[in-house]
Scaffold this motif. Structure first.
Motif, PDB file in Angstrom:
ATOM      1  N   ARG A 107       0.861  -1.180   0.000  1.00 13.52           N
ATOM      2  CA  ARG A 107       0.000   0.000   0.000  1.00 13.52           C
ATOM      3  C   ARG A 107       0.896   1.227   0.000  1.00 13.52           C
ATOM      4  NH1 ARG A 107      -4.896   0.156  -0.367  1.00 13.52           N
ATOM      5  NH2 ARG A 107      -6.236   1.758   0.418  1.00 13.52           N
ATOM      6  N   MET A 108       0.604   2.195  -0.913  1.00  7.08           N
ATOM      7  CA  MET A 108       1.312   3.463  -0.943  1.00  7.08           C
ATOM      8  C   MET A 108       0.392   4.544  -0.395  1.00  7.08           C
ATOM      9  SD  MET A 108       3.049   5.652  -4.023  1.00  7.08           S
ATOM     10  CE  MET A 108       1.558   6.453  -4.574  1.00  7.08           C
ATOM     11  N   ILE A 109       0.948   5.393   0.475  1.00 10.19           N
ATOM     12  CA  ILE A 109       0.174   6.467   1.098  1.00 10.19           C
ATOM     13  C   ILE A 109       0.854   7.794   0.783  1.00 10.19           C
ATOM     14  CG2 ILE A 109      -0.668   7.406   3.299  1.00 10.19           C
ATOM     15  CD1 ILE A 109      -0.084   4.352   4.296  1.00 10.19           C
ATOM     16  N   TRP A 110       0.097   8.730   0.207  1.00  9.95           N
ATOM     17  CA  TRP A 110       0.606  10.084  -0.010  1.00  9.95           C
ATOM     18  C   TRP A 110       0.599  10.776   1.335  1.00  9.95           C
ATOM     19  CZ3 TRP A 110      -2.046   7.619  -3.836  1.00  9.95           C
ATOM     20  CH2 TRP A 110      -1.496   7.645  -5.118  1.00  9.95           C
ATOM     21  N   ARG A 111       1.768  11.185   1.812  1.00  9.37           N
ATOM     22  CA  ARG A 111       1.869  11.741   3.155  1.00  9.37           C
ATOM     23  C   ARG A 111       1.193  13.105   3.278  1.00  9.37           C
ATOM     24  NH1 ARG A 111       7.994  10.625   4.092  1.00  9.37           N
ATOM     25  NH2 ARG A 111       7.753  12.143   5.754  1.00  9.37           N
ATOM     26  N   SER A 112       1.065  13.844   2.194  1.00 10.11           N
ATOM     27  CA  SER A 112       0.435  15.161   2.274  1.00 10.11           C
ATOM     28  C   SER A 112      -1.071  15.072   2.476  1.00 10.11           C
ATOM     29  CB  SER A 112       0.739  15.977   1.014  1.00 10.11           C
ATOM     30  OG  SER A 112       0.205  15.329  -0.124  1.00 10.11           O
ATOM     31  N   GLY A 128      -2.839  11.759   2.950  1.00  9.66           N
ATOM     32  CA  GLY A 128      -3.287  10.541   3.622  1.00  9.66           C
ATOM     33  C   GLY A 128      -3.995   9.576   2.690  1.00  9.66           C
ATOM     34  N   GLU A 129      -4.180   9.963   1.435  1.00  7.67           N
ATOM     35  CA  GLU A 129      -4.806   9.072   0.453  1.00  7.67           C
ATOM     36  C   GLU A 129      -3.899   7.865   0.228  1.00  7.67           C
ATOM     37  OE1 GLU A 129      -6.172   9.064  -4.230  1.00  7.67           O
ATOM     38  OE2 GLU A 129      -5.346  10.887  -3.370  1.00  7.67           O
ATOM     39  N   SER A 130      -4.508   6.706  -0.003  1.00  9.36           N
ATOM     40  CA  SER A 130      -3.695   5.512  -0.219  1.00  9.36           C
ATOM     41  C   SER A 130      -4.266   4.683  -1.365  1.00  9.36           C
ATOM     42  CB  SER A 130      -3.624   4.677   1.056  1.00  9.36           C
ATOM     43  OG  SER A 130      -4.892   4.173   1.392  1.00  9.36           O
ATOM     44  N   VAL A 131      -3.363   3.888  -1.967  1.00  2.81           N
ATOM     45  CA  VAL A 131      -3.746   2.988  -3.056  1.00  2.81           C
ATOM     46  C   VAL A 131      -2.996   1.677  -2.907  1.00  2.81           C
ATOM     47  CG1 VAL A 131      -4.285   4.806  -4.736  1.00  2.81           C
ATOM     48  CG2 VAL A 131      -1.978   3.881  -4.620  1.00  2.81           C
ATOM     49  N   ASP A 132      -3.589   0.608  -3.413  1.00  2.00           N
ATOM     50  CA  ASP A 132      -2.918  -0.683  -3.465  1.00  2.00           C
ATOM     51  C   ASP A 132      -1.915  -0.658  -4.608  1.00  2.00           C
ATOM     52  OD1 ASP A 132      -4.393  -1.781  -1.364  1.00  2.00           O
ATOM     53  OD2 ASP A 132      -6.004  -2.384  -2.721  1.00  2.00           O
ATOM     54  N   VAL A 133      -0.757  -1.262  -4.382  1.00  3.63           N
ATOM     55  CA  VAL A 133       0.286  -1.343  -5.398  1.00  3.63           C
ATOM     56  C   VAL A 133       0.826  -2.761  -5.441  1.00  3.63           C
ATOM     57  CG1 VAL A 133       0.909   1.085  -5.093  1.00  3.63           C
ATOM     58  CG2 VAL A 133       2.164  -0.665  -3.826  1.00  3.63           C
ATOM     59  N   GLU A 170      -0.309   8.054 -11.952  1.00  2.69           N
ATOM     60  CA  GLU A 170       0.986   8.730 -12.062  1.00  2.69           C
ATOM     61  C   GLU A 170       1.260   9.556 -10.799  1.00  2.69           C
ATOM     62  OE1 GLU A 170       3.426  11.464 -15.272  1.00  2.69           O
ATOM     63  OE2 GLU A 170       1.237  11.407 -15.375  1.00  2.69           O
ATOM     64  N   THR A 171       2.514   9.597 -10.412  1.00  2.00           N
ATOM     65  CA  THR A 171       2.941  10.322  -9.216  1.00  2.00           C
ATOM     66  C   THR A 171       4.186  11.124  -9.566  1.00  2.00           C
ATOM     67  OG1 THR A 171       2.112   8.539  -7.827  1.00  2.00           O
ATOM     68  CG2 THR A 171       3.635  10.062  -6.815  1.00  2.00           C
ATOM     69  N   ASP A 172       4.244  12.365  -9.144  1.00  2.00           N
ATOM     70  CA  ASP A 172       5.376  13.225  -9.469  1.00  2.00           C
ATOM     71  C   ASP A 172       6.613  12.882  -8.645  1.00  2.00           C
ATOM     72  OD1 ASP A 172       3.962  14.778 -11.341  1.00  2.00           O
ATOM     73  OD2 ASP A 172       3.165  16.059  -9.754  1.00  2.00           O
ATOM     74  N   PRO A 173       7.798  12.942  -9.254  1.00  4.36           N
ATOM     75  CA  PRO A 173       9.031  12.783  -8.486  1.00  4.36           C
ATOM     76  C   PRO A 173       9.111  13.845  -7.384  1.00  4.36           C
ATOM     77  CG  PRO A 173       9.477  12.589 -10.825  1.00  4.36           C
ATOM     78  CD  PRO A 173       8.049  13.049 -10.689  1.00  4.36           C
ATOM     79  N   GLY A 174       9.685  13.460  -6.258  1.00  2.00           N
ATOM     80  CA  GLY A 174       9.821  14.364  -5.128  1.00  2.00           C
ATOM     81  C   GLY A 174       8.687  14.283  -4.125  1.00  2.00           C
ATOM     82  N   VAL A 175       7.565  13.680  -4.513  1.00  2.00           N
ATOM     83  CA  VAL A 175       6.410  13.566  -3.619  1.00  2.00           C
ATOM     84  C   VAL A 175       6.767  12.638  -2.457  1.00  2.00           C
ATOM     85  CG1 VAL A 175       4.044  12.678  -3.449  1.00  2.00           C
ATOM     86  CG2 VAL A 175       4.725  14.059  -5.413  1.00  2.00           C
ATOM     87  N   LYS A 176       6.406  13.042  -1.247  1.00  2.00           N
ATOM     88  CA  LYS A 176       6.666  12.228  -0.058  1.00  2.00           C
ATOM     89  C   LYS A 176       5.548  11.208   0.118  1.00  2.00           C
ATOM     90  CE  LYS A 176       9.324  15.704   2.335  1.00  2.00           C
ATOM     91  NZ  LYS A 176       9.513  16.451   3.581  1.00  2.00           N
ATOM     92  N   VAL A 177       5.949   9.952   0.289  1.00  2.00           N
ATOM     93  CA  VAL A 177       4.999   8.854   0.421  1.00  2.00           C
ATOM     94  C   VAL A 177       5.458   7.911   1.531  1.00  2.00           C
ATOM     95  CG1 VAL A 177       4.333   8.940  -2.021  1.00  2.00           C
ATOM     96  CG2 VAL A 177       6.170   7.421  -1.303  1.00  2.00           C
TER      97      VAL A 177
END
Length: 101
Positions: A20-25, A27-32, A49-56
Motif C-alpha cells: 500500500r502506498m500512502i501520499w503523506r500530504s 493521507g490518500e492511499s492505493v494498493d500497489v 501517475e505520481t510526481d518525483p519528489g512527492v513524499k509517500v
C-alpha cells in the motif's frame, strides 16, 4: 560496462507482493504491486501517475502474524509508464534514512 545494478550500494531483491502506498500530504492511499525491494528503496506498479519528489509511505503486510510488517517513509524518485497500453506506472521510491519522517 558496469550496469545500474552493479553500481548500487544495496542489492535489490525481486519480489511480487501486495503493498500500500500512502501520499503523506493527503493521507490518500492505493494498493500497489511491489516489484523489488532493497535497504534503501523499492519499486512497484500503481495505476496512477505520481510526481518525483512527492513524499509517500509504503506498507507491506507481514505474511506471518508473529512478525511486524514493513512500513517506510520515502520520496518518489522516478515514475514511468509500464507500457503504451495503459498498464499503469512503475514508481521508484528512495527511503528516508531511519528515524526521519
Amino acid at each position: 560496462m558496469i550496469g545500474e545494478e552493479d553500481r548500487r550500494d544495496h542489492r535489490r531483491m525481486q519480489v511480487s507482493a501486495a503493498a500500500r502506498m500512502i501520499w503523506r500530504s493527503s493521507g490518500e492511499s492505493v494498493d500497489v504491486q511491489l516489484e523489488d525491494l532493497s535497504a534503501t528503496g523499492c519499486s512497484f506498479v500503481v495505476q496512477r501517475e505520481t510526481d518525483p519528489g512527492v513524499k509517500v509511505s509504503i506498507t507491506v503486510p507481514s505474511p506471518d502474524g508473529r512478525l511486524q510488517g514493513l512500513e517506510r517513509h520515502g520520496r518518489v524518485v522516478r515514475c514511468e509508464p509500464v507500457d503504451e497500453a495503459g498498464g499503469g506506472w512503475r514508481v521508484a521510491i528512495a527511503f528516508d534514512p531511519e528515524g526521519e519522517s
